[in-house]
Design a protein around this motif. Structure first.
Motif, PDB file in Angstrom:
ATOM      1  N   HIS A  98      13.931 -11.392  -1.507  1.00 47.17           N
ATOM      2  CA  HIS A  98      13.167 -11.672  -2.588  1.00 47.17           C
ATOM      3  C   HIS A  98      12.458 -12.857  -2.823  1.00 47.17           C
ATOM      4  O   HIS A  98      12.786 -13.921  -3.129  1.00 47.17           O
ATOM      5  N   ARG A  99      11.415 -12.933  -1.705  1.00 45.94           N
ATOM      6  CA  ARG A  99      10.185 -13.876  -1.691  1.00 45.94           C
ATOM      7  C   ARG A  99       9.102 -13.187  -1.982  1.00 45.94           C
ATOM      8  O   ARG A  99       8.377 -12.154  -1.822  1.00 45.94           O
ATOM      9  N   ALA A 100       8.379 -14.067  -2.989  1.00 40.65           N
ATOM     10  CA  ALA A 100       7.118 -13.665  -3.588  1.00 40.65           C
ATOM     11  C   ALA A 100       5.858 -13.516  -2.486  1.00 40.65           C
ATOM     12  O   ALA A 100       5.214 -12.556  -2.791  1.00 40.65           O
ATOM     13  N   ASP A 101       5.994 -14.035  -1.573  1.00 41.42           N
ATOM     14  CA  ASP A 101       4.899 -14.026  -0.461  1.00 41.42           C
ATOM     15  C   ASP A 101       4.966 -12.965   0.315  1.00 41.42           C
ATOM     16  O   ASP A 101       4.122 -12.054   0.359  1.00 41.42           O
ATOM     17  N   GLN A 102       6.138 -12.304   0.600  1.00 39.87           N
ATOM     18  CA  GLN A 102       6.449 -11.101   1.221  1.00 39.87           C
ATOM     19  C   GLN A 102       6.161  -9.877   0.307  1.00 39.87           C
ATOM     20  O   GLN A 102       5.289  -9.069   0.764  1.00 39.87           O
ATOM     21  N   VAL A 103       6.577 -10.034  -1.009  1.00 43.10           N
ATOM     22  CA  VAL A 103       6.213  -8.931  -2.086  1.00 43.10           C
ATOM     23  C   VAL A 103       4.618  -8.807  -1.945  1.00 43.10           C
ATOM     24  O   VAL A 103       4.256  -7.648  -2.038  1.00 43.10           O
ATOM     25  N   ALA A 104       4.007  -9.908  -2.238  1.00 42.29           N
ATOM     26  CA  ALA A 104       2.474  -9.760  -2.359  1.00 42.29           C
ATOM     27  C   ALA A 104       1.888  -9.355  -1.195  1.00 42.29           C
ATOM     28  O   ALA A 104       0.938  -8.511  -1.050  1.00 42.29           O
ATOM     29  N   LYS A 105       2.170  -9.813  -0.122  1.00 39.14           N
ATOM     30  CA  LYS A 105       1.715  -9.479   1.333  1.00 39.14           C
ATOM     31  C   LYS A 105       1.769  -7.947   1.522  1.00 39.14           C
ATOM     32  O   LYS A 105       0.819  -7.193   1.951  1.00 39.14           O
ATOM     33  N   LYS A 106       3.091  -7.321   1.528  1.00 36.83           N
ATOM     34  CA  LYS A 106       3.301  -5.988   1.468  1.00 36.83           C
ATOM     35  C   LYS A 106       2.484  -5.083   0.474  1.00 36.83           C
ATOM     36  O   LYS A 106       2.020  -4.256   0.827  1.00 36.83           O
ATOM     37  N   PHE A 107       2.390  -5.502  -0.615  1.00 30.21           N
ATOM     38  CA  PHE A 107       1.825  -4.708  -1.871  1.00 30.21           C
ATOM     39  C   PHE A 107       0.351  -4.578  -1.364  1.00 30.21           C
ATOM     40  O   PHE A 107      -0.326  -3.568  -1.300  1.00 30.21           O
ATOM     41  N   VAL A 108      -0.426  -5.676  -1.203  1.00 30.92           N
ATOM     42  CA  VAL A 108      -1.716  -5.726  -0.656  1.00 30.92           C
ATOM     43  C   VAL A 108      -1.811  -4.996   0.587  1.00 30.92           C
ATOM     44  O   VAL A 108      -3.048  -3.903   0.485  1.00 30.92           O
ATOM     45  N   SER A 109      -1.204  -5.158   1.757  1.00 34.88           N
ATOM     46  CA  SER A 109      -1.458  -4.241   2.819  1.00 34.88           C
ATOM     47  C   SER A 109      -1.348  -2.817   2.823  1.00 34.88           C
ATOM     48  O   SER A 109      -2.051  -1.993   3.079  1.00 34.88           O
ATOM     49  N   ARG A 110      -0.328  -2.576   2.103  1.00 34.75           N
ATOM     50  CA  ARG A 110       0.104  -0.995   2.000  1.00 34.75           C
ATOM     51  C   ARG A 110      -1.067  -0.310   0.938  1.00 34.75           C
ATOM     52  O   ARG A 110      -1.436   0.932   1.263  1.00 34.75           O
ATOM     53  N   MET A 111      -1.413  -0.906  -0.329  1.00 40.60           N
ATOM     54  CA  MET A 111      -2.316  -0.419  -0.685  1.00 40.60           C
ATOM     55  C   MET A 111      -3.880  -0.006   0.026  1.00 40.60           C
ATOM     56  O   MET A 111      -4.388   0.920  -0.355  1.00 40.60           O
ATOM     57  N   ALA A 112      -4.156  -1.015   0.838  1.00 42.36           N
ATOM     58  CA  ALA A 112      -5.239  -0.878   1.622  1.00 42.36           C
ATOM     59  C   ALA A 112      -5.178   0.043   2.674  1.00 42.36           C
ATOM     60  O   ALA A 112      -6.050   0.992   2.879  1.00 42.36           O
ATOM     61  N   ILE A 113      -3.882   0.561   3.161  1.00 42.48           N
ATOM     62  CA  ILE A 113      -3.924   1.403   4.336  1.00 42.48           C
ATOM     63  C   ILE A 113      -3.340   2.738   3.694  1.00 42.48           C
ATOM     64  O   ILE A 113      -3.532   3.794   4.704  1.00 42.48           O
ATOM     65  N   LEU A 114      -2.808   3.068   2.592  1.00 42.83           N
ATOM     66  CA  LEU A 114      -2.249   4.323   2.118  1.00 42.83           C
ATOM     67  C   LEU A 114      -3.507   5.018   1.836  1.00 42.83           C
ATOM     68  O   LEU A 114      -4.729   4.659   1.378  1.00 42.83           O
TER      69      LEU A 114
END
Length: 161
Positions: A98-114
């Motif tokens: 539960h780290r904000a930087d990991q949550v944000a990074k994953k969200f942005v990258s996954r939305m871009a590649i899906l």
């Protein structure tokens, strides 16, 4: 010790089913004693939990094709921890500390590649260290929920306390 829903974009029926299934999983056997262990041991614990969550979802939502470590783009090495393929939608579930930087990074990258279809995105976070505070993580869950809603997608952020 079960995952708790802290933020969501809406209570879409499918998102509600996903959250209910995940929230009912007893994560105590996986995360009650993992803090302080070596990173490689923690990774083994997370992998076991990841496989367990996938099996639970496969039984709960059998019309969806589930798999772990799905790579949506062969040119990029990003893989989605738990991926579900339904008719006209996909589900991405990411397990992270539960780290904000990991949550944000994953969200942005996954939305871009899906693919450009409806996306159900779930952040499922577990404790990282004894000192790690989840407050900022919850704040970013809210940002992800707001952005998902604007994009016509769905989001849920859960934390295992």
């Amino acid at each position: 010790m079960k995952p708790q829903l802290l933020k969501y974009s809406s209570m879409d029926p499918l998102l509600h089913q996903l959250v209910a299934a995940i929230s009912d999983i007893d994560s105590g056997p996986y995360f009650s004693k993992h803090i302080g262990q070596h990173q490689s041991d923690q990774r083994t614990i997370v992998n076991r939990f990841q496989n367990h969550v996938c099996l639970v979802l496969d039984k709960t939502l059998p019309a969806i094709k589930w798999q772990v470590e799905y790579c949506p783009n062969r040119n990029q090495r990003d893989s989605i921890d738990i991926f579900g393929q339904g008719e006209n939608f996909v589900i991405a579930i990411e397990l992270d500390k539960h780290r904000a930087d990991q949550v944000a990074k994953k969200f942005v990258s996954r939305m871009a590649i899906l693919p450009d279809i409806r996306i159900y995105y779930v952040s499922l976070c577990y404790p990282g260290t004894a000192r790690m505070n989840s407050t900022e993580c919850v704040k970013y869950f809210g940002y992800c929920a707001d952005l998902s809603k604007r994009m016509g997608n769905e989001y849920a952020g859960l934390i295992i306390q």
